[in-house]
Enzyme design. Sequence first.
Site, mmCIF file in Angstrom:
data_model
loop_
_atom_site.group_PDB
_atom_site.id
_atom_site.type_symbol
_atom_site.label_atom_id
_atom_site.label_comp_id
_atom_site.label_asym_id
_atom_site.label_seq_id
_atom_site.Cartn_x
_atom_site.Cartn_y
_atom_site.Cartn_z
ATOM 1 N N HIS B 265 -8.494 0.332 24.485
ATOM 2 C CA HIS B 265 -9.541 -0.382 25.233
ATOM 3 C C HIS B 265 -10.634 -0.885 24.270
ATOM 4 O O HIS B 265 -10.974 -2.076 24.255
ATOM 5 C CB HIS B 265 -10.148 0.561 26.279
ATOM 6 N N GLU B 266 -11.152 0.033 23.467
ATOM 7 C CA GLU B 266 -12.241 -0.345 22.553
ATOM 8 C C GLU B 266 -11.763 -1.359 21.522
ATOM 9 O O GLU B 266 -12.525 -2.226 21.089
ATOM 10 C CB GLU B 266 -12.830 0.889 21.880
ATOM 11 N N HIS B 269 -12.422 -4.798 22.715
ATOM 12 C CA HIS B 269 -13.808 -5.227 22.452
ATOM 13 C C HIS B 269 -13.957 -5.667 20.987
ATOM 14 O O HIS B 269 -14.565 -6.690 20.688
ATOM 15 C CB HIS B 269 -14.783 -4.071 22.716
ATOM 16 N N GLU B 295 -15.546 -7.404 28.620
ATOM 17 C CA GLU B 295 -14.701 -6.394 29.246
ATOM 18 C C GLU B 295 -13.295 -6.942 29.499
ATOM 19 O O GLU B 295 -12.327 -6.173 29.507
ATOM 20 C CB GLU B 295 -15.365 -5.932 30.547
#
Lengths: 499, 499
Positions: B265-266, B269, B295
């Site tokens: 997920h990160e 970003h 996001e």
Amino acid sequence: MSTTDAAGGDAYDALLDRYRRVSNVRHADGILMWDQQTKMPAGGTPARAEQRSTLSSLEHDLLTDGELGRLLEAVDEGGLDDAERAAVAEIRRQHERADRVPDELVADIARIESSAHETWVEAKADDDFDALAPTLERIVDRYRERADHLDSGKHPFEAIYGDSEPFLPISTVEEIFEDLKATLVPLVEEIRAAGELPTPFDGTYDERSQLALSEDALDRVGYDWTRGRLDTAAHPFTFGNQFDCRVTTRFDESDPLAGLTSTVHEFGHATYNLGLPRERYGTPLGESGSHGVHESQSRFFENHVGRSKPFWEGFVDTANDRLGSGASAEAAYAAVNRVKPDNRIRVEADELTYHLHILVRFETEKALLGGDIEVSEVPAMWNDKMEEYLGVRPETDSEGCLQDIHWTAGYLAAFQNYTVGSVLAAQLDAAMREELDDVDALIRDGEFGPVHEWLSENVHRHGRRYPTDELVAEATGEPLSADAFREYATAKFESLYGL
Amino acid sequence: MSTTDAAGGDAYDALLDRYRRVSNVRHADGILMWDQQTKMPAGGTPARAEQRSTLSSLEHDLLTDGELGRLLEAVDEGGLDDAERAAVAEIRRQHERADRVPDELVADIARIESSAHETWVEAKADDDFDALAPTLERIVDRYRERADHLDSGKHPFEAIYGDSEPFLPISTVEEIFEDLKATLVPLVEEIRAAGELPTPFDGTYDERSQLALSEDALDRVGYDWTRGRLDTAAHPFTFGNQFDCRVTTRFDESDPLAGLTSTVHEFGHATYNLGLPRERYGTPLGESGSHGVHESQSRFFENHVGRSKPFWEGFVDTANDRLGSGASAEAAYAAVNRVKPDNRIRVEADELTYHLHILVRFETEKALLGGDIEVSEVPAMWNDKMEEYLGVRPETDSEGCLQDIHWTAGYLAAFQNYTVGSVLAAQLDAAMREELDDVDALIRDGEFGPVHEWLSENVHRHGRRYPTDELVAEATGEPLSADAFREYATAKFESLYGL
């Protein structure tokens, strides 16, 4: 409290609030520097340079701000106590110093320095002084110009010297060097003739064991891990304040004592910052003194603790456990004090020759900033002085005048602070031993509480309240001189080398 | 170029220079935040709070600076190209937004928030909503006041919403939630009835193995380690820019998939920030879009890569090696997609129930900021809505309305951005699959080059040039909606649960 007092007091509070912003920007920049040297991925450099340039320019803007100048005039010093007056005087000093240098010159120096480091790295790698010369010429020109703005009545070296040591007459430093030269040049010659001391640490030691050993040493001397941490960096340094002060070190596989003494050295810096009064954070009374005073704290722990016999009597078993060695305390003590008269590299120098390396720089820099020599004459002067003081001549400029990061990193006229720190450390050590019972036993037993208390009482807690010479006189009862260092070093090394 | 153009161009350059200072201060503050959450010793908090408060106040000063306002008036937009005009518009938006809120209110909110986090931590630990209530009341009051300054014609929630999503009509968000509610509430009910999927990862997994696995995953998806790093943090986050963007994660000994999906997920970003144009660093065209767009990048990698079958077909052997497990790709794929209808904690929620957790917050926050309910009524409304949408009622406020850090950390009216990101991720995934051949094969084989190129071409390289709705329409050919997410999620979970 009269109206005037109240107004003066209000101006004082407002002045401190303004100064806190300057201080916080400096601390923020310090974290960016710490991060850059320990954690930042290599690709981050361009953005980091811009961030730090912005912070540096904001710091200058905040310090030269007209409202800060107005508050300095409005503050009623009659209504303040001595400590508060000292804080005002220090803010005034910084404000006036920053104000004297035109913004364009500040920006110009920043621009030159932003690429100078890279030029130095390449010139050093290629052993090519000529590649650095044009950059160094521009730096010297601008710093001479800066010196003229700061104080046209002073020798340019002395004017710049005030950047890092605003509080000690340069004549004191000159006397210290004359004294050290007279003592150390013949002493090092005698040691050279006596031959090299052996070391029981002549194997290869992995970084993990060395890191664990450094942590053990920090535990022993009393590092507060809730307010600090240990990391590795190419050029070890310490950064922080009374709430968070971090040590860095580096390890050499073939010399575990190098990393260990570096860690203990940096601990000395950290313990100073951690000992500053917390409620004064962000104000001059919550900031450390000059570069030289700071260095006295690191040298105290490096030399008077980490290179002392009682320390090794208490610590050698731990070292043997971590390193798998079988050294006696005596042997470890001798090894950590080996003098290397043929070494040409300052950062690898021992406790004695170190100051002769500094002397070479002190005299060369004075000649250069004073306009007595051209940049092109630096290598020859450097090498001649190495030969004169140390009896060795660098074979290349990489191991000569290209070895240090300082000139391209904005640290001019600063090397002498390391020597000031060393002689002050010896003077503090002597004074402490007059007041405390059996300091050797404390060091041997790892009972550093009274040592920290003495240093805190005499140095740390004052922040930047006193000029260096007053601080030294107050703590030791004597003006700063090389006397204590000379006595300490002569006794120690004559005994070690059987002279 | 005419004189007017030249003057306009000069004003444009000067304007960008001014804005770069704002941007650099933000980046510096970001490093201080990263350090605080990953490296700072606990004792550093008081000084760090002061440093960050100074930087935040300097950022506000620089953004509301009169000279910046003058340059915004002086700039001749006729002489600029579209991208430059977009940059000016974005600087103007930020300047005007900052300018509308009185300095005292900004300072007041900062003061309240400086202690609010601590109050929340304690209230959550003690399960004592009443202990937080007075602080929350002050926060809500001040934000309602702030909303009135920002745009008194709008619902306060909508005015604050503009902080994190300035570029998407709130009506679009409301439509998305209506759509999701209609789809997800019955789907989750069906899944609850179908029973839980098994997991092959039901042992205990040490942090070192999990860290190595996260590094493997980052290698596989193509993290550029020369411009990034991986650390652990209590609340995982990503911070950085196109030169240096860092991922954090955290590990749960009993659930290795939680840390892994958090890392991936990160990474999403990070890849957005690392894909921003380097030459635009420090200007709006070199900054990422809204929170929701950001996001979308993390959710794309978390859900459409890390929770996809082809990813596990290519990665399951690595996971088994690191974890000592013996999972099949099918089993791992099922495990990473387990729906937990009885879970009450947002950050532990699966891909479906997550949005119902957000919906609870979206509606409660709107009522609170709109003045429809009092702070004291928050727990009841929260619990009622949990029951309505998820069929479970929190038994304590700690696992109810006290669970999130947001309200006491200055993130009000922001939860919906997570849902915007998820639906946009699905819409981008669908559009990418129309343009690229066999995305499944790329993901299975770890060939992420074309995926990164597509995202860069359609999202990253634009920086903040386009409003969110334009960006979405340009990238996907459709306005933003929940359609793609609904189709993707229904197909995926009906298949997984055999519905």
